[in-house]
Design a protein around this motif. Structure first.
Motif, mmCIF file in Angstrom:
data_model
loop_
_atom_site.group_PDB
_atom_site.id
_atom_site.type_symbol
_atom_site.label_atom_id
_atom_site.label_comp_id
_atom_site.label_asym_id
_atom_site.label_seq_id
_atom_site.Cartn_x
_atom_site.Cartn_y
_atom_site.Cartn_z
ATOM 1 N N ARG A 43 0.825 -1.204 0.000
ATOM 2 C CA ARG A 43 0.000 0.000 0.000
ATOM 3 C C ARG A 43 0.863 1.260 0.000
ATOM 4 N NH1 ARG A 43 -5.809 -0.557 1.032
ATOM 5 N NH2 ARG A 43 -5.642 1.687 0.849
ATOM 6 N N ALA A 44 0.428 2.261 -0.747
ATOM 7 C CA ALA A 44 1.071 3.572 -0.744
ATOM 8 C C ALA A 44 0.267 4.563 0.102
ATOM 9 C CB ALA A 44 1.211 4.098 -2.168
ATOM 10 N N TYR A 45 -1.028 4.315 0.237
ATOM 11 C CA TYR A 45 -1.917 5.202 1.000
ATOM 12 C C TYR A 45 -3.117 4.387 1.468
ATOM 13 C CZ TYR A 45 -4.434 5.124 -3.435
ATOM 14 O OH TYR A 45 -5.085 4.701 -4.575
ATOM 15 N N PRO A 46 -3.948 4.888 2.388
ATOM 16 C CA PRO A 46 -3.744 6.092 3.194
ATOM 17 C C PRO A 46 -2.562 5.919 4.138
ATOM 18 C CG PRO A 46 -5.578 4.820 4.067
ATOM 19 C CD PRO A 46 -5.132 4.136 2.790
ATOM 20 N N TRP A 89 1.004 -4.821 3.247
ATOM 21 C CA TRP A 89 0.830 -5.613 2.027
ATOM 22 C C TRP A 89 -0.577 -6.178 1.939
ATOM 23 C CZ3 TRP A 89 4.719 -6.293 -1.660
ATOM 24 C CH2 TRP A 89 5.941 -5.677 -1.325
ATOM 25 N N GLU A 90 -1.049 -6.362 0.711
ATOM 26 C CA GLU A 90 -2.393 -6.878 0.465
ATOM 27 C C GLU A 90 -2.428 -7.570 -0.885
ATOM 28 O OE1 GLU A 90 -5.142 -3.619 0.158
ATOM 29 O OE2 GLU A 90 -4.085 -2.734 -1.537
ATOM 30 N N LEU A 91 -3.539 -8.254 -1.112
ATOM 31 C CA LEU A 91 -3.804 -8.812 -2.433
ATOM 32 C C LEU A 91 -4.457 -7.732 -3.288
ATOM 33 C CD1 LEU A 91 -5.298 -12.248 -1.366
ATOM 34 C CD2 LEU A 91 -2.983 -11.794 -2.184
ATOM 35 N N PRO A 92 -4.239 -7.765 -4.604
ATOM 36 C CA PRO A 92 -4.925 -6.812 -5.479
ATOM 37 C C PRO A 92 -6.437 -6.992 -5.380
ATOM 38 C CG PRO A 92 -3.225 -8.028 -6.683
ATOM 39 C CD PRO A 92 -3.362 -8.678 -5.351
ATOM 40 N N GLY A 93 -7.181 -5.914 -5.590
ATOM 41 C CA GLY A 93 -8.631 -6.017 -5.591
ATOM 42 C C GLY A 93 -9.295 -4.721 -5.188
ATOM 43 N N VAL A 100 -6.897 -4.962 -14.017
ATOM 44 C CA VAL A 100 -6.516 -4.045 -15.102
ATOM 45 C C VAL A 100 -6.178 -2.676 -14.517
ATOM 46 C CG1 VAL A 100 -7.375 -2.796 -17.132
ATOM 47 C CG2 VAL A 100 -7.770 -5.250 -16.915
ATOM 48 N N GLU A 101 -7.034 -2.170 -13.608
ATOM 49 C CA GLU A 101 -6.820 -0.843 -13.038
ATOM 50 C C GLU A 101 -5.572 -0.770 -12.172
ATOM 51 O OE1 GLU A 101 -10.370 0.233 -10.883
ATOM 52 O OE2 GLU A 101 -11.578 0.377 -12.706
ATOM 53 N N GLU A 102 -5.366 -1.768 -11.298
ATOM 54 C CA GLU A 102 -4.272 -1.705 -10.329
ATOM 55 C C GLU A 102 -2.946 -2.207 -10.883
ATOM 56 O OE1 GLU A 102 -5.250 -3.586 -6.629
ATOM 57 O OE2 GLU A 102 -6.870 -2.162 -6.213
ATOM 58 N N LEU A 103 -3.001 -3.168 -11.824
ATOM 59 C CA LEU A 103 -1.777 -3.845 -12.256
ATOM 60 C C LEU A 103 -1.519 -3.761 -13.756
ATOM 61 C CD1 LEU A 103 -2.397 -7.063 -10.157
ATOM 62 C CD2 LEU A 103 -0.783 -5.230 -9.598
ATOM 63 N N GLY A 104 -2.542 -3.365 -14.519
ATOM 64 C CA GLY A 104 -2.389 -3.312 -15.975
ATOM 65 C C GLY A 104 -2.324 -4.676 -16.628
ATOM 66 N N VAL A 105 -2.941 -5.688 -15.990
ATOM 67 C CA VAL A 105 -2.922 -7.043 -16.543
ATOM 68 C C VAL A 105 -4.331 -7.627 -16.564
ATOM 69 C CG1 VAL A 105 -0.561 -7.570 -15.822
ATOM 70 C CG2 VAL A 105 -2.465 -8.097 -14.281
ATOM 71 N N THR A 106 -4.537 -8.596 -17.459
ATOM 72 C CA THR A 106 -5.784 -9.346 -17.463
ATOM 73 C C THR A 106 -5.534 -10.692 -16.791
ATOM 74 O OG1 THR A 106 -5.297 -10.139 -19.689
ATOM 75 C CG2 THR A 106 -6.739 -8.229 -19.511
ATOM 76 N N ASP A 165 -0.979 1.953 -8.428
ATOM 77 C CA ASP A 165 -1.356 2.740 -7.252
ATOM 78 C C ASP A 165 -0.612 2.318 -5.994
ATOM 79 O OD1 ASP A 165 -3.340 4.080 -8.735
ATOM 80 O OD2 ASP A 165 -4.773 2.465 -8.364
ATOM 81 N N HIS A 166 0.345 1.439 -6.117
ATOM 82 C CA HIS A 166 1.012 0.876 -4.944
ATOM 83 C C HIS A 166 2.513 1.138 -4.990
ATOM 84 C CE1 HIS A 166 -2.890 -1.047 -4.765
ATOM 85 N NE2 HIS A 166 -2.633 -1.364 -3.521
#
Length: 129
Positions: free
Chosen positions: A20-23, A30-34, A52-58, A95-96
């Motif tokens: 995580r970068a924020y808050p 650390w976390e899982l994407p979602g 797609v939004e967080e990692l740019g992958v499908t 975003d991370h």
């Protein structure tokens, strides 16, 4: 109740974790994407959109992993297994702070958000599959 989906992306014998970068209160954990399932969206569609939004992958989404975890504010965390599609795709932290591929033996080497921490035994079992 709001459903938050998390994605247990597995490649080989490793799980993708993001820092995580924020808050500020959560930065560095650390976390899982979602993220949140939007109105009219299925869990699986939310998993795909968030990756797609967080990692740019499908991803190809698989079965749920572990039990649902109750979160504050009438929210529920639900984790799904997934694989990158195509398998050689390289996720990038949009975003991370950072991304890491962790093997089952490395899952305890980072400080997870509390809800993700609860699911570590299930994530380890997923990696031993």
């Amino acid at each position: 109740m709001t459903v938050i989906v998390g994605t247990a992306i597995v490649r080989g014998r490793a799980l993708l974790a993001q820092q995580r970068a924020y808050p500020p209160a959560l930065a560095g954990l650390w976390e899982l994407p979602g993220g949140r399932v939007e109105a009219g969206e299925s869990d699986v569609d939310a998993v795909r959109r968030e990756c797609v939004e967080e990692l740019g992958v499908t991803v190809r989404v698989g079965d749920p992993v572990g039990p649902d975890v109750a979160l504050p504010g009438d929210k529920l965390l639900r984790i799904y297994a997934a694989v990158l599609d195509p398998p050689e795709a390289e996720p990038h932290p949009h975003d991370h702070q950072a991304l890491r591929w962790l093997t089952a033996g490395e899952l305890d080497s980072v400080e997870w958000l509390p809800a993700d921490q609860e699911l570590l035994p299930h994530l380890q079992a997923l990696l031993h599959h």
